[in-house]
Scaffold this active site. Structure first.
Site, PDB file in Angstrom:
ATOM      1  N   GLY A 165       0.789  -1.219   0.000  1.00 39.82           N
ATOM      2  CA  GLY A 165       0.000   0.000   0.000  1.00 39.82           C
ATOM      3  C   GLY A 165       0.823   1.272   0.000  1.00 39.82           C
ATOM      4  O   GLY A 165       0.289   2.354   0.230  1.00 39.82           O
ATOM      5  N   PRO A 224       4.958  -4.571  -1.448  1.00 38.14           N
ATOM      6  CA  PRO A 224       4.461  -3.444  -2.258  1.00 38.14           C
ATOM      7  C   PRO A 224       4.101  -3.896  -3.665  1.00 38.14           C
ATOM      8  O   PRO A 224       4.608  -4.896  -4.172  1.00 38.14           O
ATOM      9  CB  PRO A 224       5.651  -2.481  -2.274  1.00 38.14           C
ATOM     10  CG  PRO A 224       6.844  -3.382  -2.127  1.00 38.14           C
ATOM     11  CD  PRO A 224       6.409  -4.488  -1.207  1.00 38.14           C
ATOM     12  N   GLY A 225       3.223  -3.126  -4.282  1.00 38.76           N
ATOM     13  CA  GLY A 225       2.861  -3.381  -5.672  1.00 38.76           C
ATOM     14  C   GLY A 225       2.973  -2.101  -6.481  1.00 38.76           C
ATOM     15  O   GLY A 225       3.938  -1.880  -7.204  1.00 38.76           O
ATOM     16  N   ARG A 226       1.981  -1.221  -6.321  1.00 35.68           N
ATOM     17  CA  ARG A 226       1.917  -0.003  -7.134  1.00 35.68           C
ATOM     18  C   ARG A 226       3.151   0.873  -6.963  1.00 35.68           C
ATOM     19  O   ARG A 226       3.613   1.500  -7.920  1.00 35.68           O
ATOM     20  CB  ARG A 226       0.644   0.775  -6.758  1.00 35.68           C
ATOM     21  CG  ARG A 226       0.383   1.979  -7.641  1.00 35.68           C
ATOM     22  CD  ARG A 226      -1.029   2.507  -7.475  1.00 35.68           C
ATOM     23  NE  ARG A 226      -1.246   3.598  -8.396  1.00 35.68           N
ATOM     24  CZ  ARG A 226      -1.283   4.886  -8.048  1.00 35.68           C
ATOM     25  NH1 ARG A 226      -1.134   5.221  -6.774  1.00 35.68           N
ATOM     26  NH2 ARG A 226      -1.474   5.814  -8.943  1.00 35.68           N
ATOM     27  N   ARG A 272      -9.056   3.096 -13.575  1.00 34.17           N
ATOM     28  CA  ARG A 272      -8.843   3.681 -12.243  1.00 34.17           C
ATOM     29  C   ARG A 272      -9.567   5.024 -12.033  1.00 34.17           C
ATOM     30  O   ARG A 272     -10.159   5.246 -10.975  1.00 34.17           O
ATOM     31  CB  ARG A 272      -7.345   3.853 -11.959  1.00 34.17           C
ATOM     32  CG  ARG A 272      -6.603   2.533 -11.803  1.00 34.17           C
ATOM     33  CD  ARG A 272      -5.176   2.728 -11.330  1.00 34.17           C
ATOM     34  NE  ARG A 272      -5.148   3.000  -9.891  1.00 34.17           N
ATOM     35  CZ  ARG A 272      -4.849   4.165  -9.357  1.00 34.17           C
ATOM     36  NH1 ARG A 272      -4.551   5.209 -10.134  1.00 34.17           N
ATOM     37  NH2 ARG A 272      -4.839   4.317  -8.054  1.00 34.17           N
ATOM     38  N   TYR A 276     -11.977   4.533  -9.062  1.00 34.06           N
ATOM     39  CA  TYR A 276     -11.469   5.074  -7.806  1.00 34.06           C
ATOM     40  C   TYR A 276     -11.471   6.600  -7.737  1.00 34.06           C
ATOM     41  O   TYR A 276     -11.053   7.159  -6.725  1.00 34.06           O
ATOM     42  CB  TYR A 276     -10.019   4.631  -7.581  1.00 34.06           C
ATOM     43  CG  TYR A 276      -9.773   3.152  -7.544  1.00 34.06           C
ATOM     44  CD1 TYR A 276     -10.656   2.283  -6.906  1.00 34.06           C
ATOM     45  CD2 TYR A 276      -8.637   2.615  -8.140  1.00 34.06           C
ATOM     46  CE1 TYR A 276     -10.406   0.929  -6.872  1.00 34.06           C
ATOM     47  CE2 TYR A 276      -8.383   1.255  -8.102  1.00 34.06           C
ATOM     48  CZ  TYR A 276      -9.270   0.409  -7.479  1.00 34.06           C
ATOM     49  OH  TYR A 276      -9.028  -0.923  -7.434  1.00 34.06           O
ATOM     50  N   CYS A 278     -19.002   3.922 -24.376  1.00 35.99           N
ATOM     51  CA  CYS A 278     -20.370   4.420 -24.241  1.00 35.99           C
ATOM     52  C   CYS A 278     -20.790   4.394 -22.774  1.00 35.99           C
ATOM     53  O   CYS A 278     -21.671   3.618 -22.366  1.00 35.99           O
ATOM     54  CB  CYS A 278     -21.307   3.572 -25.085  1.00 35.99           C
ATOM     55  SG  CYS A 278     -22.945   4.300 -25.278  1.00 35.99           S
ATOM     56  N   GLU A 279     -20.159   5.220 -21.969  1.00 30.32           N
ATOM     57  CA  GLU A 279     -20.435   5.372 -20.542  1.00 30.32           C
ATOM     58  C   GLU A 279     -20.125   6.816 -20.142  1.00 30.32           C
ATOM     59  O   GLU A 279     -19.092   7.358 -20.546  1.00 30.32           O
ATOM     60  CB  GLU A 279     -19.552   4.440 -19.698  1.00 30.32           C
ATOM     61  CG  GLU A 279     -19.877   2.969 -19.805  1.00 30.32           C
ATOM     62  CD  GLU A 279     -21.106   2.584 -19.011  1.00 30.32           C
ATOM     63  OE1 GLU A 279     -21.551   3.396 -18.173  1.00 30.32           O
ATOM     64  OE2 GLU A 279     -21.619   1.473 -19.242  1.00 30.32           O
ATOM     65  N   TYR A 300      -2.181  -1.356 -12.089  1.00 30.98           N
ATOM     66  CA  TYR A 300      -3.636  -1.419 -12.185  1.00 30.98           C
ATOM     67  C   TYR A 300      -4.141  -0.702 -13.440  1.00 30.98           C
ATOM     68  O   TYR A 300      -5.166  -0.027 -13.413  1.00 30.98           O
ATOM     69  CB  TYR A 300      -4.292  -0.862 -10.923  1.00 30.98           C
ATOM     70  CG  TYR A 300      -3.806  -1.579  -9.688  1.00 30.98           C
ATOM     71  CD1 TYR A 300      -4.224  -2.878  -9.417  1.00 30.98           C
ATOM     72  CD2 TYR A 300      -2.898  -0.977  -8.828  1.00 30.98           C
ATOM     73  CE1 TYR A 300      -3.746  -3.561  -8.305  1.00 30.98           C
ATOM     74  CE2 TYR A 300      -2.419  -1.654  -7.712  1.00 30.98           C
ATOM     75  CZ  TYR A 300      -2.850  -2.941  -7.455  1.00 30.98           C
ATOM     76  OH  TYR A 300      -2.376  -3.622  -6.363  1.00 30.98           O
TER      77      TYR A 300
END
Length: 863
Positions: A708, A745-747, A783, A787, A814-815, A843
């Site tokens: 995180g 960790p990732g991001r 994202r 988010y 189309c959103e 991500y």
């Protein structure tokens, strides 16, 4: 222990809390503590609250919704209040249920008995009625004996001439003066009250509103009527600063201001206070203090009758956006008696208040401020039509009014030449200097404000026109107060790779990953000596070459599915792995047990209760929920009762008993509370908590404090302080040397190493908004839609051109949610330009889809 009863003549203190200050449990705990402290100081307390954060906007949306949509929209508002009530430990308080029922009933009423505007006012008032009802229930549950007060019984709107129904009902005024009889009557009822901001009543008893931001004004009205000792505004900043600190981190706290200077600062753009709130306090000589609810120890701003300093100084620079200029020209106006009277009669007829005025022989130009007027394009158009009968009219919008505020402004003009030079290269529509010698205003195109204000503030500091060294008025900078001192940001890697990226973009939308940046990130973390083992959370980005690089840098791989395990084995067979699946199937766990290099982490009782065979005589990990979550968005908070992750602490003994029965050994204790965290002390606290639990378990050899680790999302955010993290972890490790320390960790490792490239397809204008279309959207990068994530967006084709145009960057999906960036300031773009969306190495592609049957962006690697 309750404080002793107060004397009849005990003073009043009014405490006002805004939306962000009444929306969480911790904030209500702070409110209760402040009320208790003020009572212990010997004062009666009146608490004024705004609606919960976002509720007024939700009520506006409910008002605009169709009759069939209103019930469902209302239930969302009901659910938000019920959810907070539960978190506050309140079991369906009767008063709150009654108020929520009133909201639902009001939504079923298509119009008010008097008018649609009256119904609208009644509807929008519900936010404050709900929050104050909820607050009264909580304070009483804490034993504070708070009484709920209907603000409409205390605040009577003044009937002002020449006001139309809309302004009378939705932007009312109250003429508040000290009222000893009312003060004494209220004191006879009790010592602690909670009431609403934003609302009052008219002489017929109808609910009226005080305009957006009106809760500050309500607190001032109450302070004046009670002849209070002081009014305290508790908000999300420490006080008034010399500039918007979110835009100018070097802005200085203004520790003391007199009413007049404060009025000018808030009226010309500072958002800390509503401009109307100071007038009733000034008339009654009631001081006002501003404090940060989350940081009550910070000094704040005091506003009162005393002039803090006599030395001429610019106290602040601010920008008001959304300004509309109305330019009126006629050759016949020169020395024509009554021309201006005729002109302003039209503004009066349309209920519009003029702010700035500039005149010439054949022209008069005025500004309309949206904070003082209920402006929309129709209102301005109707005004222009009427004015066109006597002069030529030109409407200029959107503009920004950049204002310098300081006592003795005319005496400082000779020192402002560097600032005037900054304006010289831009078109200035209007310049005005106030008759009270307190401000100087420049009206420019709105798009220039974000660029100009930081530069001008820096010039004011460098030239000494803003006397930051005057301790009677100026405090510390925002950076210093909030611990945001940091080195200048480094140049992103993609600057040096610009031409290569432009060439890659010719092949269509693509993600590009810069492996040297990944290696640099990995090595920065490996320098944290307290961490014995690092794992990369491959869900962030499982690209094969990237996994190989991280394995080469000494990282294990943390997986959450059989597919990720297979990808990890394909990238590097020898690297150790973690399997930390959540609500996985029995088959998932069976497959994981077949990998000898994988340690399985469980986070619930069910796998041991029903599938114990797969864990018999094995070392396993246990993920604990420490009872709280955090992160940059609610959807990435992975702790607390409303998160599906982790074993509840209440179930720990049951888990250990099940493990013992089947011979499983809990050798790893793990907690991960959320993503995007920039506070280095977070992991230190998790480390200490896990170590305390591990001591009583006996079998634990390692503690995994999760990942995180965040990266800055906004320009003024400081990056994660790795030195502080290393120091804090080392300190805890000295206390618990028996445990290995792991992190995953990732991001943090890969986000800034990746960019998404997409070409501009078309541009569309809708009134003041410009939509910039690109060839891919939320099918490649979800994202922002999922988010609310903010990603820097750069026109790579025009990297060094001036960013002078505001765009909403959108994709072809189309959103309505297919928005990659809101309010992005870019050079004026053309079809075919390549946009670079930064910090998308995590991500991004891994969450892509074929939605609308559109192929998402491809991936490539730069070695």
């Amino acid at each position: 222990m309750n404080p002793p009863s107060l004397a009849v003549d005990a003073p009043w203190i009014v405490l006002k809390f805004g939306g962000s200050s009444v929306s969480t449990v911790s904030r209500w705990q702070q409110i209760a503590a402040l009320a208790t402290t003020r009572r212990q100081e010997g004062a009666r307390v009146l608490i004024v609250v705004s609606a919960l954060a976002g509720i007024t906007d939700a009520l506006h949306a409910l008002y605009k919704a169709s009759a069939t949509q209103r019930p469902s929209e209302a239930m969302l508002i009901v659910a938000q209040h019920q959810h907070l009530a539960e978190k506050l430990g309140l079991h369906r308080p009767k008063a709150l249920r009654t108020q929520l029922d009133a909201l639902v009933s009001l939504c079923s009423c298509p119009s008010h008995s008097s008018s649609e505007l009256a119904w609208r006012a009644e509807l929008l008032a519900q936010g404050e009625l709900l929050s104050s009802t909820l607050g009264a229930a909580y304070l009483n549950a804490q034993g504070l004996h708070a009484q709920w007060l209907d603000a409409r019984l205390a605040l009577l709107a003044t009937e002002l001439p020449h006001r139309n129904e809309r302004t009378r009902l939705l932007s009312a005024s109250v003429r508040a003066r000290p009222d000893q009889a009312w003060s004494e009557a209220l004191a006879a009822r009790g010592e602690l009250f909670i009431t609403q901001g934003f609302i009052a009543r008219d002489r017929s008893g109808q609910t009226v509103l005080l305009g957006r931001g009106g809760s500050d004004t309500s607190a001032a009205y109450f302070g004046a009527q009670l002849a209070a000792e002081r009014v305290e505004i508790w908000t999300d900043v420490a006080g008034i600063f010399s500039a918007n600190p979110h835009q100018v981190p070097d802005a200085r706290l203004l520790t003391q201001l007199d009413y007049e200077e404060a009025q000018e600062i808030v009226a010309t753009g500072a958002k800390v206070l509503h401009p109307h709130c100071l007038s009733p306090l000034r008339r009654s000589r009631v001081p006002l203090r501003i404090h940060d609810t989350a940081n009550p120890q910070l000094p704040g701003t005091l506003i009162g009758p005393t002039k803090a300093s006599t030395a001429p100084s610019v106290k602040g620079i601010s920008a008001r956006r959304g300004i509309t200029l109305v330019s009126m020209e006629s050759v016949g106006m020169w020395q024509e008696v009554g021309f201006l009277a005729d002109v302003f009669a039209y503004f009066k007829r349309h209920g519009l208040s003029v702010d700035l005025v500039g005149s010439a022989e054949t022209n008069v130009t005025v500004s309309l401020d949206p904070t003082e007027n209920l402006l929309d394009s129709d209102a301005v158009a109707r005004l222009a039509d009427d004015l066109s009968t006597i002069c030529r009219v030109k409407v200029i919008a959107p503009c920004a009014a950049i204002t310098l505020v300081g006592r003795g402004m005319r005496g400082m003009l000779h020192r402002l030449s560097p600032l005037l030079a900054e304006f010289g290269e831009h078109h200035v529509h209007l310049i005005t200097q106030s008759s009270n010698n307190l401000n100087l205003t420049f009206v420019v195109d709105e798009g220039l404000a974000d660029e100009l204000v930081p530069r001008l503030h820096s010039l004011l500091l460098r030239t000494g026109v803003l006397r930051a060294d005057d301790p009677l008025c100026f405090g510390a900078s925002w950076r210093s107060l909030y611990g945001q001192d940091k080195a200048a940001p480094s140049v992103p890697w993609w600057h040096a790779q610009r031409q290569r990226l432009l060439d890659l973009a010719e092949q269509g939308p693509c993600y590009v990953y810069h492996l040297p940046t990944v290696r640099a990130r990995a090595r920065a973390l490996r320098h944290i000596g307290a961490v014995n083992r690092w794992y990369y959370a491959i869900k962030a980005n499982p690209q094969q070459r990237l996994l190989q690089v991280l394995a080469e840098e000494g990282f294990g791989l943390e997986c959450v599915s059989p597919g990720e395990l297979q990808r990890a084995r394909g990238a590097t067979a020898k690297t150790s792995r973690l399997f930390s699946a959540n609500f996985a199937s029995q088959e998932d766990f069976r497959l994981a047990t077949q990998d000898p290099n994988t340690l399985i982490t469980l986070d619930g009782l069910h796998p041991l209760q029903h599938w114990g065979l797969w864990f018999r005589d094995r070392d396993i990990g246990l993920r604990i929920d420490l009872g709280r979550g955090l992160g940059h968005h609610e959807k990435v908070r992975t702790g607390g009762v409303f998160s599906k992750f982790g074993l509840a602490l209440d179930d720990l003994d049951a888990f250990l008993d099940l493990a013992k029965r089947i011979g499983a050994r809990v050798t790893l204790l793990h907690a991960h509370l959320g993503s995007g965290v920039l506070d280095p002390h977070h992991w230190v606290r998790v480390y200490a908590e896990l170590a305390g639990l591990a001591e009583r378990m006996g079998t634990v050899a390692a503690l995994d404090i999760g990942g995180g680790l965040g990266i800055p999302q906004y320009p003024d955010e400081a990056p994660l302080d790795l030195d502080a993290l290393a120091e804090g972890l080392a300190e805890v490790q000295r206390v618990y040397p028996q445990y290995e320390l792991w992190m995953e960790p990732g991001r943090f490792l890969v986000a800034e190493a990746g960019v998404l490239l997409a070409r501009v397809t078309q541009i569309k204008s809708k009134k003041t908004l410009q939509y910039l279309g690109v060839e891919t959207g939320m099918n490649s990068l979800i994202r922002p839609a999922l988010y609310g994530a903010q990603h820097p967006i750069i026109n790579l084709s025009r990297l060094h051109a001036e960013a002078d145009t505001l765009y909403q960057v959108v994709g072809p999906i189309c959103e309505s949610g297919d928005i990659l960036g809101k309010d992005c300031r870019l050079p004026r773009c053309r079809e075919g330009d390549v946009l670079l969306i930064a910090n998308t190495g995590a991500y991004g592609a891994v969450m892509a889809s074929q939605y609308n049957l559109r192929t998402p962006a491809t991936e490539t690697v730069i070695e």
